[in-house]
Motif scaffolding. Structure first.
Motif, PDB file in Angstrom:
ATOM      1  N   SER A  20       0.943  -1.143   0.172  1.00 38.37           N
ATOM      2  CA  SER A  20      -0.075  -0.001   0.027  1.00 38.37           C
ATOM      3  C   SER A  20       1.080   1.298  -0.088  1.00 38.37           C
ATOM      4  CB  SER A  20      -0.878  -0.027   1.267  1.00 38.37           C
ATOM      5  OG  SER A  20      -1.625   1.120   1.253  1.00 38.37           O
ATOM      6  N   GLU A  21       0.527   2.071  -0.952  1.00 34.25           N
ATOM      7  CA  GLU A  21       1.220   3.396  -1.002  1.00 34.25           C
ATOM      8  C   GLU A  21       0.345   4.367  -1.150  1.00 34.25           C
ATOM      9  OE1 GLU A  21       5.374   2.410  -2.711  1.00 34.25           O
ATOM     10  OE2 GLU A  21       4.048   2.573  -4.075  1.00 34.25           O
ATOM     11  N   GLY A  22       0.729   5.818  -0.942  1.00 39.28           N
ATOM     12  CA  GLY A  22      -0.251   6.954  -1.216  1.00 39.28           C
ATOM     13  C   GLY A  22      -0.007   7.973   0.086  1.00 39.28           C
ATOM     14  N   THR A  23      -1.131   8.732   0.269  1.00 41.11           N
ATOM     15  CA  THR A  23      -0.898  10.249   1.021  1.00 41.11           C
ATOM     16  C   THR A  23      -1.910  10.113   2.026  1.00 41.11           C
ATOM     17  OG1 THR A  23       0.553  11.222  -0.659  1.00 41.11           O
ATOM     18  CG2 THR A  23      -0.329  12.465   1.109  1.00 41.11           C
ATOM     19  N   VAL A  24      -1.715  10.376   3.165  1.00 45.26           N
ATOM     20  CA  VAL A  24      -2.822  10.576   4.296  1.00 45.26           C
ATOM     21  C   VAL A  24      -2.495  12.170   4.299  1.00 45.26           C
ATOM     22  CG1 VAL A  24      -3.251  10.647   6.490  1.00 45.26           C
ATOM     23  CG2 VAL A  24      -2.533   8.393   5.277  1.00 45.26           C
ATOM     24  N   ILE A  25      -3.881  12.914   4.329  1.00 47.31           N
ATOM     25  CA  ILE A  25      -3.735  14.241   4.495  1.00 47.31           C
ATOM     26  C   ILE A  25      -4.774  14.486   5.795  1.00 47.31           C
ATOM     27  CG2 ILE A  25      -4.534  16.474   3.745  1.00 47.31           C
ATOM     28  CD1 ILE A  25      -4.377  15.312   0.837  1.00 47.31           C
ATOM     29  N   LEU A  26      -4.048  15.292   6.895  1.00 49.49           N
ATOM     30  CA  LEU A  26      -5.010  15.559   8.084  1.00 49.49           C
ATOM     31  C   LEU A  26      -5.272  17.060   7.996  1.00 49.49           C
ATOM     32  CD1 LEU A  26      -2.766  13.398  10.426  1.00 49.49           C
ATOM     33  CD2 LEU A  26      -4.990  12.678   9.228  1.00 49.49           C
ATOM     34  N   LYS A  27      -6.397  17.439   8.635  1.00 57.16           N
ATOM     35  CA  LYS A  27      -6.574  18.866   8.767  1.00 57.16           C
ATOM     36  C   LYS A  27      -6.479  18.915  10.629  1.00 57.16           C
ATOM     37  CE  LYS A  27      -8.117  23.116   7.690  1.00 57.16           C
ATOM     38  NZ  LYS A  27      -7.590  23.627   6.704  1.00 57.16           N
ATOM     39  N   CYS A  28      -5.788  19.920  10.955  1.00 57.52           N
ATOM     40  CA  CYS A  28      -5.885  19.939  12.666  1.00 57.52           C
ATOM     41  C   CYS A  28      -5.746  21.456  12.964  1.00 57.52           C
ATOM     42  CB  CYS A  28      -4.876  18.894  13.167  1.00 57.52           C
ATOM     43  SG  CYS A  28      -3.229  19.266  12.298  1.00 57.52           S
ATOM     44  N   VAL A  29      -5.542  21.465  14.157  1.00 62.10           N
ATOM     45  CA  VAL A  29      -5.322  22.885  15.101  1.00 62.10           C
ATOM     46  C   VAL A  29      -4.111  22.616  15.529  1.00 62.10           C
ATOM     47  CG1 VAL A  29      -6.098  24.441  16.615  1.00 62.10           C
ATOM     48  CG2 VAL A  29      -7.763  23.468  15.175  1.00 62.10           C
ATOM     49  N   PHE A  30      -3.322  23.610  15.524  1.00 67.64           N
ATOM     50  CA  PHE A  30      -1.992  23.947  15.900  1.00 67.64           C
ATOM     51  C   PHE A  30      -2.404  24.845  17.113  1.00 67.64           C
ATOM     52  CE2 PHE A  30       1.825  22.382  13.410  1.00 67.64           C
ATOM     53  CZ  PHE A  30       1.428  21.494  13.036  1.00 67.64           C
ATOM     54  N   ALA A  31      -2.482  24.310  18.315  1.00 64.46           N
ATOM     55  CA  ALA A  31      -3.344  24.985  19.378  1.00 64.46           C
ATOM     56  C   ALA A  31      -2.331  26.190  20.115  1.00 64.46           C
ATOM     57  CB  ALA A  31      -4.088  24.338  20.473  1.00 64.46           C
ATOM     58  N   LEU A  72      -1.681  18.829   7.218  1.00 68.86           N
ATOM     59  CA  LEU A  72      -0.414  17.902   7.301  1.00 68.86           C
ATOM     60  C   LEU A  72      -0.773  16.991   6.308  1.00 68.86           C
ATOM     61  CD1 LEU A  72      -0.310  17.095  11.269  1.00 68.86           C
ATOM     62  CD2 LEU A  72       0.841  18.698   9.717  1.00 68.86           C
ATOM     63  N   GLU A  73       0.524  16.365   5.465  1.00 66.25           N
ATOM     64  CA  GLU A  73       0.251  15.329   4.651  1.00 66.25           C
ATOM     65  C   GLU A  73       1.559  14.420   4.849  1.00 66.25           C
ATOM     66  OE1 GLU A  73       0.762  16.468   0.476  1.00 66.25           O
ATOM     67  OE2 GLU A  73      -0.961  17.664   0.431  1.00 66.25           O
ATOM     68  N   TYR A  74       1.225  13.019   4.952  1.00 64.04           N
ATOM     69  CA  TYR A  74       2.211  12.211   5.186  1.00 64.04           C
ATOM     70  C   TYR A  74       2.072  11.142   3.936  1.00 64.04           C
ATOM     71  CZ  TYR A  74       2.043  13.498  10.208  1.00 64.04           C
ATOM     72  OH  TYR A  74       2.246  14.262  11.387  1.00 64.04           O
ATOM     73  N   ASN A  75       3.254  11.205   3.258  1.00 65.51           N
ATOM     74  CA  ASN A  75       3.348  10.370   2.296  1.00 65.51           C
ATOM     75  C   ASN A  75       4.060   9.003   2.490  1.00 65.51           C
ATOM     76  OD1 ASN A  75       3.625  10.060  -0.702  1.00 65.51           O
ATOM     77  ND2 ASN A  75       5.821  10.040  -0.653  1.00 65.51           N
TER      78      ASN A  75
END
Length: 281
Positions: free
Chosen positions: A216-227, A274-277
Motif C-alpha cells: 500500500s502506498e499513497g498520502t494521508v492528509i490531515l486537517k488539525c489545529v496547532f493550538a 499535514l500530509e504524510y506520504n
C-alpha cells in the motif's frame, strides 16, 4: 522507504483515499468503525457521529456515517440492539418515523453475508434504502440523489458487508471527514496571524506490516489545529489510507512539537494541513 511530511496553509485539495472499488470516474474505498462488524464502500471519507440513546428498555449506541459525492448523499446508521431485541420490522418503522421515510416503497428482500434484509425505494426513484438486523446490530444503509439504476447507487450497495473485511479504513469521531469552521473558537487561518506556527519536532510515521504486505502506498492528509497551548488538536482526516496507515499518521501528528502562531503579541491557535506520504521505494 520514503516518509515525507509537509505543512500546507490555504485552500485544501481533497483527494480520494486508496482505491478498492470503481464507479465511473470516482474512486471508492472501504470503511468501517473500530469494533463494528460491517463494511461499506464510499466515494469520500465520511463524517461520523456517535450518540447514546436513552430508552425505557435499555440504552443503546448509534453511529451515523454520512458523506456525499457527485450529487449523491450516503448515510449509514449502525445501531446497537441489546436485549430485549428490536425486530427488523420495528426498526424499519422506527427509522421511517424518525427520518420522514414513511413514503418509501417496498421493493423486496436483499441478502448480505447470509443476512436477509428489506429494500425500499424513494418515491421519486432517486434513492434506495436497505435495512438489516443481525444478532446484536440494526443497520440502515441509504443512498439518495441519482436514479436507482445509476452506477453510484449500485456500487454503494454492491460492496455492503455485515462482517469484517480486510483493508477497511477505520473511522470514528476522531478519524473522520468534517466541515471546518475556520473562524470558530478563536482559531485562525495562516493569512490572519502575524507569525505562523513553527515546527520544532515532527516525528515520521512508519509502515505497518499489514500495509507492507499489501504494497500500500499513497498520502494521508490531515486537517488539525496547532493550538495556542502547544498541542495538536481537532484532527480530522481529509484523505486516508487503509491497513493502519491513517492511524499511524494521526499518532505521529499528535506528537508534533511546535511554537504556536502569534497574533497581536499573543500565542493563538491556527488551522494547519499535514500530509504524510507513504512510499515503499
Amino acid at each position: 522507504m520514503k516518509k515525507l511530511i509537509s505543512l500546507l496553509v490555504g485552500t485544501l485539495i481533497i483527494g480520494a483515499p486508496a482505491v478498492h472499488a470503481q464507479s465511473s470516474d470516482v474512486s471508492w474505498s472501504l470503511y468501517t468503525i473500530k469494533g463494528e462488524q460491517f463494511s461499506v464502500a464510499l466515494p469520500a471519507l465520511p463524517a461520523v457521529q456517535t450518540t447514546k440513546e436513552i430508552r425505557p428498555e435499555k440504552d443503546r449506541k448509534r453511529h451515523v456515517l454520512k458523506t456525499s459525492a457527485s450529487g449523491v448523499v450516503y448515510i449509514i446508521h449502525v445501531v446497537e440492539n441489546p436485549k430485549p431485541r428490536v425486530s427488523l420490522e420495528a426498526f424499519i418503522q422506527e427509522q421511517a418515523r424518525v427520518n420522514s421515510l414513511e413514503k418509501l416503497t417496498a421493493e423486496g428482500d436483499a441478502t448480505v453475508d447470509g443476512v436477509t434484509g428489506k429494500v425500499f425505494i424513494y418515491p421519486d426513484r432517486k434513492g434506495v434504502v436497505e435495512f438489516f438486523a443481525t444478532e446484536d446490530r440494526l443497520y440502515d444503509f441509504r443512498a439518495y440523489g441519482a436514479p436507482v439504476d445509476d452506477a453510484k447507487i449500485k456500487t454503494f450497495f454492491q460492496y455492503l458487508a455485515l462482517k469484517k473485511r480486510k483493508g477497511n479504513i477505520k473511522v470514528s469521531e476522531k478519524v473522520q471527514a468534517g466541515s471546518f469552521d475556520l473562524e470558530a473558537d478563536n482559531t485562525f487561518k495562516g493569512k490572519d496571524v502575524d507569525t505562523k506556527a513553527r515546527l520544532l519536532k515532527k516525528p515520521e510515521p512508519t509502515y505497518t506490516e499489514w500495509a507492507k504486505s499489501e504494497q500500500s502506498e499513497g498520502t494521508v492528509i490531515l486537517k488539525c489545529v496547532f493550538a495556542a497551548d502547544g498541542t495538536v488538536t481537532n484532527i480530522r482526516v481529509v484523505q486516508g489510507l487503509p491497513y493502519g496507515l491513517t492511524e499511524r499518521a494521526i499518532d505521529v501528528a499528535r506528537k508534533i512539537k511546535f511554537v504556536p502562531a502569534m497574533k497581536d503579541g499573543k500565542p493563538v491557535s491556527m488551522w494547519m494541513t499535514l500530509e504524510y506520504n507513504f512510499s515503499l521505494n
